[in-house]
Design an enzyme around this catalytic site. Structure first.
Site, short mmCIF file in Angstrom:
data_model
loop_
_atom_site.label_atom_id
_atom_site.label_comp_id
_atom_site.label_asym_id
_atom_site.label_seq_id
_atom_site.Cartn_x
_atom_site.Cartn_y
_atom_site.Cartn_z
N CYS A 9 0.86 -1.17 0.00
CA CYS A 9 0.00 0.00 0.00
C CYS A 9 0.89 1.22 0.00
O CYS A 9 2.05 1.16 0.41
CB CYS A 9 -0.90 0.02 1.23
SG CYS A 9 -2.18 -1.24 1.22
N GLY A 36 -0.30 0.06 -5.00
CA GLY A 36 -1.64 -0.48 -4.82
C GLY A 36 -2.61 0.09 -5.82
O GLY A 36 -2.68 1.31 -5.98
N ASN A 110 0.07 0.48 5.93
CA ASN A 110 0.82 -0.37 5.01
C ASN A 110 1.48 -1.46 5.83
O ASN A 110 2.31 -1.18 6.69
CB ASN A 110 1.87 0.46 4.26
CG ASN A 110 2.79 -0.37 3.39
OD1 ASN A 110 3.91 0.02 3.12
ND2 ASN A 110 2.32 -1.51 2.92
N GLY A 111 1.11 -2.72 5.58
CA GLY A 111 1.69 -3.83 6.31
C GLY A 111 0.63 -4.84 6.73
O GLY A 111 -0.53 -4.74 6.33
N TYR A 260 12.18 -4.86 -5.89
CA TYR A 260 10.99 -4.80 -6.74
C TYR A 260 9.99 -3.71 -6.37
O TYR A 260 9.52 -2.99 -7.23
CB TYR A 260 10.29 -6.16 -6.70
CG TYR A 260 8.98 -6.21 -7.46
CD1 TYR A 260 8.96 -6.28 -8.85
CD2 TYR A 260 7.77 -6.19 -6.79
CE1 TYR A 260 7.77 -6.31 -9.55
CE2 TYR A 260 6.56 -6.23 -7.49
CZ TYR A 260 6.57 -6.29 -8.87
OH TYR A 260 5.39 -6.32 -9.55
#
Length: 497
Positions: A9, A36, A110-111, A260
């Site tokens: 995210c 996202g 985020n996570g 990435y």
């Protein structure tokens, strides 16, 4: 490409009393769109009320001049979501909003929490009451705020005090942005699994997952938040708070941010992500040389590593694949046959550069292997004399519980096959991966602290049994925190990103 691991995210928080916060948030989220693509949302405060707009779709689809005009405020947060597990629905779009008698607040996450189920049980939150671990954090904070307000705590301190009580109870990965009526807050978990940085506007402050979000709004990058740090931004400026016990702080940034996830123009641990990827290619050329006519990268994250491989090997670098940038993610197709067709929709070979040539094809990872297999077949159909695959990460053998979507271990090709067997499966002439030491060295941040559990099986945080819920995981995963012995209702399989 679509065989790569999937995170994440993007989060942003902006305090800018003299600017149009909603437009700045929109631009920052646009720079984080790669993190996202399922939903997007912005929440702003005018000092009295918080307004939230969120919906399914890309940032540019959810927001236009009309919706941004509704969002009048001097501070706010934004979120762009990819669900790492569980449902993709409007209910789970963020920011999460909560209101108590004395305080409104919003949060973006985020996570993935690893102890969501046990937290829910401890606080008597039943499955169905909240939709994700992010929703759970919001509920826990609301409960704390209500309790404090009944004890005459001041409204202005409520969210900050609640965070100081709730955060030490959270386990797993969580980079958070939050806002109440008067302030913006950023939090990074004590391992720093996911990135979060701070920037300075001429008349304000910005928190964001990656530095390009700062660049696009004209903010000057100051620093990354430290693992275990909470930053509070209000009219007095920026304050740093350390809500976690010192013994829990252990920097372990996900190494796939370098491989990435992050944009190549991001800066992490003080290092250029693009240059790190070029160095990965150089390491590959040194570790696994091969005779070939052309080096090509798989768009997009394989391109810098291919450049580095070419530079170190002396083999000419060229373009072998053209990417259609308007095709959606093929990994959401309902069948593998359609996913393979999707590879052909997204990537088209340049036959003039391929036909008759021995190719070095550089990609960032192989997870399930199906899209790599389709890619190799496509290159052979285009006339490649040989296809030598070089991968800028080690074999991906273990599932992630901290925010990446890779499925369980039964789906990971390298968990069950040797490199030679993987080479046969994808149809390449040769296949080689960078080793762990080479990858770490290529980041330029040796000793800074990384999580590489998906590559090594060395999990920095104990994983509850409930999260390794398949027989295949239990038989082959590393030791987990079995003392929790908790059930795994489907609610708590819902990640957030």
């Amino acid at each position: 490409m679509d065989g790569s691991p999937r995170e994440a995210c993007g989060v942003v928080g902006i305090y800018a009393p003299h600017d149009h916060v909603a437009h700045l948030s929109y631009l920052a989220l646009y720079a984080l769109q790669h993190r996202g693509q399922e939903s997007a949302g912005i929440a702003v405060s005018d000092g009295h009320n918080i307004t939230v707009v969120k919906d399914m779709g890309l940032v540019a689809t959810v927001f236009d001049d009309r919706t941004l005009a509704i969002l009048q405020g001097r501070l706010g947060i934004g979120h762009t979501r990819y669900s790492t597990a569980g449902s993709s629905s409007w209910r789970n779009a963020q920011p999460v909003y909560r209101s108590t008698a004395e305080c409104q607040f919003v949060l973006g996450h985020n996570g993935n929490l690893t102890n969501a189920a046990s937290l829910a049980r401890e606080t008597s939150i039943l499955p169905g009451m909240v939709g994700s671990d992010s929703d759970l954090i919001g509920e826990l904070l609301a409960m704390e705020i209500s309790a404090m307000c009944s004890s005459d705590q001041t409204r202005g301190q409520a969210l900050e005090r609640a965070l100081e009580r709730v955060l030490p109870r959270l386990e797993g990965a969580f980079s958070l942005v939050l806002a109440d009526e008067e302030r913006v807050i950023g939090v990074r978990d004590p391992n720093g699994f996911r990135p979060l940085c701070l920037g300075r506007l001429d008349r304000g402050w910005v928190l964001a997952s990656e530095t390009p979000a700062l660049d696009i709004v004209g903010a000057h990058f100051l620093r990354e938040l430290a693992p275990g740090e909470m930053v509070v931004i209000d009219g007095e400026g920026v304050r740093s708070v350390r809500p976690f016990p010192e013994e829990r702080v252990d920097p372990r940034l996900c190494i796939f941010e370098f491989v990435y996830f992050s944009r190549p123009d991001s800066v992490i641990y003080g290092q250029s992500v693009h240059h790190a990827r070029v160095r990965m290619g150089e390491q590959l050329a040194e570790q696994s040389p091969v005779e070939a006519d052309l080096v090509m990268g798989v768009p997009e994250s394989g391109l810098p590593a291919a450049e580095g491989f070419s530079r170190a090997s002396g083999i000419p670098y060229g373009q072998g694949l053209v990417k259609n940038r308007y095709i959606g993610r093929t990994f959401i197709a309902p069948s593998q046959e359609m996913r393979s067709m999707g590879v052909r929709m997204k990537l088209n070979p340049l036959r003039d550069n391929i036909e008759g040539n021995r190719l070095v094809v550089v990609d960032d990872s192989i997870v399930r292997g199906t899209t790599t297999r389709a890619l190799v077949a496509m290159l052979r159909e285009a006339g490649a004399a040989a296809v030598h695959l070089r991968i800028s990460s080690p074999p991906y053998r273990w599932p992630c519980y901290f925010g990446m979507d890779t499925g369980d271990r039964t789906e990971l090709l390298a968990a069950h096959l040797s490199v030679a067997e993987m080479c046969d499966y994808v149809g390449a002439d040769t296949l080689a991966f960078i080793d762990m030491e080479g990858l770490t060295a290529a980041t330029g941040a040796v000793g800074a602290g990384f999580c590489n559990a998906c590559l090594t099986g060395d999990y920095p945080v104990a994983v509850p049994v409930a999260l390794s819920d398949s027989a295949a995981r239990r038989q082959s995963a590393p030791p987990v925190a079995r003392t929790q012995d908790e059930p795994a209702p489907s609610l708590w399989a819902t990640g957030n990103g």
